[in-house]
Scaffold this motif. Structure first.
Motif, PDB file in Angstrom:
ATOM      1  N   PHE A   2       6.034   4.124  -4.541  1.00  0.00           N
ATOM      2  CA  PHE A   2       5.793   3.273  -3.382  1.00  0.00           C
ATOM      3  C   PHE A   2       6.907   3.371  -2.344  1.00  0.00           C
ATOM      4  CE2 PHE A   2       2.803   1.190  -6.274  1.00  0.00           C
ATOM      5  CZ  PHE A   2       1.696   1.136  -5.446  1.00  0.00           C
ATOM      6  N   PRO A   6       4.101   4.066   0.554  1.00  0.00           N
ATOM      7  CA  PRO A   6       3.790   2.674   0.271  1.00  0.00           C
ATOM      8  C   PRO A   6       2.375   2.232   0.653  1.00  0.00           C
ATOM      9  CG  PRO A   6       5.144   2.828   2.226  1.00  0.00           C
ATOM     10  CD  PRO A   6       5.048   4.212   1.649  1.00  0.00           C
ATOM     11  N   TYR A   7       1.672   2.972   1.495  1.00  0.00           N
ATOM     12  CA  TYR A   7       0.403   2.461   2.014  1.00  0.00           C
ATOM     13  C   TYR A   7      -0.831   3.151   1.431  1.00  0.00           C
ATOM     14  CZ  TYR A   7       3.743   0.600   5.289  1.00  0.00           C
ATOM     15  OH  TYR A   7       4.819  -0.024   5.839  1.00  0.00           O
ATOM     16  N   THR A   8      -0.761   4.445   1.190  1.00  0.00           N
ATOM     17  CA  THR A   8      -1.969   5.157   0.768  1.00  0.00           C
ATOM     18  C   THR A   8      -2.515   4.722  -0.591  1.00  0.00           C
ATOM     19  OG1 THR A   8      -0.637   7.010  -0.022  1.00  0.00           O
ATOM     20  CG2 THR A   8      -1.528   7.174   2.202  1.00  0.00           C
ATOM     21  N   PRO A   9      -1.700   4.409  -1.600  1.00  0.00           N
ATOM     22  CA  PRO A   9      -2.287   4.010  -2.889  1.00  0.00           C
ATOM     23  C   PRO A   9      -3.168   2.774  -2.803  1.00  0.00           C
ATOM     24  CG  PRO A   9       0.022   4.548  -3.181  1.00  0.00           C
ATOM     25  CD  PRO A   9      -0.249   4.525  -1.699  1.00  0.00           C
ATOM     26  N   LEU A  10      -2.855   1.871  -1.911  1.00  0.00           N
ATOM     27  CA  LEU A  10      -3.672   0.664  -1.751  1.00  0.00           C
ATOM     28  C   LEU A  10      -5.118   1.029  -1.439  1.00  0.00           C
ATOM     29  CD1 LEU A  10      -3.959  -2.418  -1.479  1.00  0.00           C
ATOM     30  CD2 LEU A  10      -3.297  -2.145   0.904  1.00  0.00           C
ATOM     31  N   PHE A  11      -5.310   1.975  -0.566  1.00  0.00           N
ATOM     32  CA  PHE A  11      -6.666   2.348  -0.178  1.00  0.00           C
ATOM     33  C   PHE A  11      -7.328   3.216  -1.232  1.00  0.00           C
ATOM     34  CE2 PHE A  11      -4.295   1.435   3.693  1.00  0.00           C
ATOM     35  CZ  PHE A  11      -5.003   0.304   4.070  1.00  0.00           C
ATOM     36  N   ASN A  12      -6.544   3.990  -1.986  1.00  0.00           N
ATOM     37  CA  ASN A  12      -7.107   4.752  -3.100  1.00  0.00           C
ATOM     38  C   ASN A  12      -7.664   3.813  -4.158  1.00  0.00           C
ATOM     39  OD1 ASN A  12      -6.231   7.084  -1.841  1.00  0.00           O
ATOM     40  ND2 ASN A  12      -4.409   7.286  -3.098  1.00  0.00           N
ATOM     41  N   VAL A  13      -6.955   2.744  -4.440  1.00  0.00           N
ATOM     42  CA  VAL A  13      -7.361   1.800  -5.486  1.00  0.00           C
ATOM     43  C   VAL A  13      -8.553   0.948  -5.048  1.00  0.00           C
ATOM     44  CG1 VAL A  13      -6.599  -0.218  -6.820  1.00  0.00           C
ATOM     45  CG2 VAL A  13      -5.084   1.729  -6.529  1.00  0.00           C
ATOM     46  N   THR A  14      -8.575   0.527  -3.793  1.00  0.00           N
ATOM     47  CA  THR A  14      -9.652  -0.354  -3.334  1.00  0.00           C
ATOM     48  C   THR A  14     -10.914   0.394  -2.941  1.00  0.00           C
ATOM     49  OG1 THR A  14      -8.884  -0.314  -1.029  1.00  0.00           O
ATOM     50  CG2 THR A  14      -8.000  -2.055  -2.476  1.00  0.00           C
ATOM     51  N   GLN A  16     -11.406   1.968  -0.140  1.00  0.00           N
ATOM     52  CA  GLN A  16     -11.629   2.018   1.308  1.00  0.00           C
ATOM     53  C   GLN A  16     -11.388   3.441   1.800  1.00  0.00           C
ATOM     54  OE1 GLN A  16      -9.098  -1.728   2.027  1.00  0.00           O
ATOM     55  NE2 GLN A  16     -10.234  -1.353   3.929  1.00  0.00           N
ATOM     56  N   GLN A  35      -2.068   7.395   9.679  1.00  0.00           N
ATOM     57  CA  GLN A  35      -3.145   6.992   8.793  1.00  0.00           C
ATOM     58  C   GLN A  35      -4.152   6.105   9.510  1.00  0.00           C
ATOM     59  OE1 GLN A  35      -1.988   4.722   5.348  1.00  0.00           O
ATOM     60  NE2 GLN A  35      -3.863   5.247   4.273  1.00  0.00           N
TER      61      GLN A  35
END
Length: 69
Positions: A2, A6-14, A16, A35
């Motif tokens: 992270f 810090p930002y891309t994993p959030l969207f991979n998990v959700t 989106q 992004q």
């Protein structure tokens, strides 16, 4: 990880849709990605944005120094 991304994993998990586009180049000629994130299930909007931006600011011809095509 992270600390570096810090930002891309959030969207991979959700789930989106998200994309990164090279919209800026540093002094060494390396691309800096920007992004974009879409609404859940709305990948089409991102594809339209990508097409419009690439037509307005083409980058396919830009190759970082020292990279052969």
């Amino acid at each position: 990880m992270f600390g570096f991304i810090p930002y891309t994993p959030l969207f991979n998990v959700t789930g989106q849709p998200a994309m990164s586009m090279p919209l800026y180049w540093n002094a060494d000629g390396l691309p800096i990605g920007t992004q974009f994130v879409g609404r859940f299930g709305d990948e089409a909007t991102l594809f339209r944005i990508a097409g419009q931006v690439e037509r307005a600011q083409p980058w396919a011809h830009r190759i970082p120094p020292g990279q052969a095509m």
